[in-house]
Design a protein around this motif. Sequence first.
Motif, short mmCIF file in Angstrom:
data_model
loop_
_atom_site.label_atom_id
_atom_site.label_comp_id
_atom_site.label_asym_id
_atom_site.label_seq_id
_atom_site.Cartn_x
_atom_site.Cartn_y
_atom_site.Cartn_z
N ARG A 41 0.69 -1.14 -0.06
CA ARG A 41 -0.20 -0.07 0.06
C ARG A 41 0.86 1.32 -0.15
N THR A 72 -15.15 12.24 3.24
CA THR A 72 -14.69 11.66 4.58
C THR A 72 -15.38 12.44 5.51
N GLU A 80 -13.20 2.91 3.64
CA GLU A 80 -12.54 2.33 2.43
C GLU A 80 -13.55 2.85 1.12
N VAL A 100 -8.06 -0.23 -4.15
CA VAL A 100 -8.90 0.14 -2.64
C VAL A 100 -8.11 1.20 -2.11
N VAL A 101 -9.02 2.20 -1.60
CA VAL A 101 -8.32 3.46 -0.99
C VAL A 101 -9.01 3.47 0.50
N ALA A 102 -8.23 3.37 1.74
CA ALA A 102 -8.49 3.58 3.04
C ALA A 102 -8.01 4.88 3.49
N TRP A 116 -3.56 3.26 0.01
CA TRP A 116 -4.43 2.82 -1.36
C TRP A 116 -3.47 1.71 -1.86
N GLN A 120 -6.69 -3.98 -4.84
CA GLN A 120 -8.11 -4.15 -4.42
C GLN A 120 -8.59 -4.80 -3.26
N ALA A 122 -9.14 -5.44 0.75
CA ALA A 122 -9.69 -4.54 1.79
C ALA A 122 -8.65 -4.77 2.90
N LEU A 123 -8.57 -3.66 3.94
CA LEU A 123 -7.82 -3.87 5.08
C LEU A 123 -8.36 -4.76 5.84
N ARG A 128 -6.52 -2.16 9.78
CA ARG A 128 -7.35 -0.83 10.05
C ARG A 128 -7.00 -0.48 11.47
#
Length: 462
Positions: A41, A72, A80, A100-102, A116, A120, A122-123, A128
């Motif tokens: 990431r 946000t 995300e 994927v962007v967190a 990111w 793709q 997820a965290l 997280r």
Amino acid sequence: MLEKWAQVKGRDGAGTPPAQPAFDSAMEAFVRVASAALPGRVVEVWLTDAARARIGRAGPSDPRAAVMLARTGTFADVFEIADMGHDPDFAATGALPPGVVAVAPLLAGSGLVVAWSRAQAALAPAERALLRDVAALLSAHLAALTEEREASEQRDLYALIAEHNTDTLVRGNLEGVRLYISSSVRDLLGYAPEEMVGRRAAELVHPDDLPEFRRMMEDVRAGRVELLRTEHRQRRKDGAYVWLEAYLKLTRDKETGAPDGYVASVRDISQRKAAEEALAFAASHDPLTGLPNRVVGEARLSAALARWAGGESAVAVLMLDLDRFKAVNDTLGHGAGDQVLHAAAERFRAELRAGDLVARVGGDEFLVVVEAQPAPGAGAPAPEGAADAAAEAEAAASRLADRLIAAMAKPVMVAGRRVSVGLSAGIAAARPGRDTPAALLKAADAALYAAKAGGRNGWRVG
């Protein structure tokens, strides 16, 4: 608007725009640690303009900022975006490649931590939590930077005020030792600040003012005063004394509340003191001759009579009147008369003993107050020793009258001319029944008229 603070390439080697200059090594370190802990990431930190201003930093803006902030704004925790490349809000900006962007918001709207990945993916819960911790650390760091900048601004403001204030500012401890003194002391006392720090103000205080100054500092040391004002003289580096006015405030330890020193604001009041002294002199002295006026003369006589009543001294007064003075005014003018009065005052001063007083009480009339030590055996309080004391006072006054008459027998030079005037005197000594200023002056006036009637240029005792 958000500022892109730093960006670090993730371990998957995903290409990113060139990194922007880092403005803070700690911030850059946070990002590196986060990138290392989140393999695959890319981690970036964007700050709001407001946060950037609070910490005193400047930097380039980022076109993705407004979009991300709007997205946000309703989230308080990590969230995300599943596919950045197909997100309608970001598609038009060409913001980030698909993936994927967190996002973890920083506290107080300071900005965002963005991570990111093209994968793709997820965290994971642990990731997280890590991103949340990074956001918390960055928030704390920004808060510390803000506090540091505000403290620095306060220090700069204080330094500006202290170094440009016309008053001299002093910080001292309870022993009176200066811990700080502002640079205006150069103008005030002629010393450089470093010459004054570590020294006590008492070292420079005028000897006549020192006892009161020490009592004041003792009150400060004991915590008996919180705020006080003082006027005293201090010695300049060139040796001259100047009058200073100081407002001094006691300071206390924040933890214990115990006194720990003082702060003071000091200024030069020499001109004001000179003006006050000039006004006091004008109110108590004759402007022509510079002699004390009637008010001062009678006040001095009252004090002398109080001492006489206690057997401390013998007291007599002389009422003086210049002979032929009216003829000088009438023939030569008032300017000539003024010169004669001035000359008479100088001659009177020259003949008086220390402790005697001469005052101008009228046009050409003068009052002399004479105190004499009582003769042996005559020191009992009035009226027991009154007769001997009166005789001693009359004798002293008579001897003085002879000297004054002789002094005024010499001509006075007025506009190149020799002007002759004489002097008549009436003498009265304090005794029972003549123990007030009014009674004593009345008796002396009667004696003066008798001297005038007896041919002038002489004296009589009343």
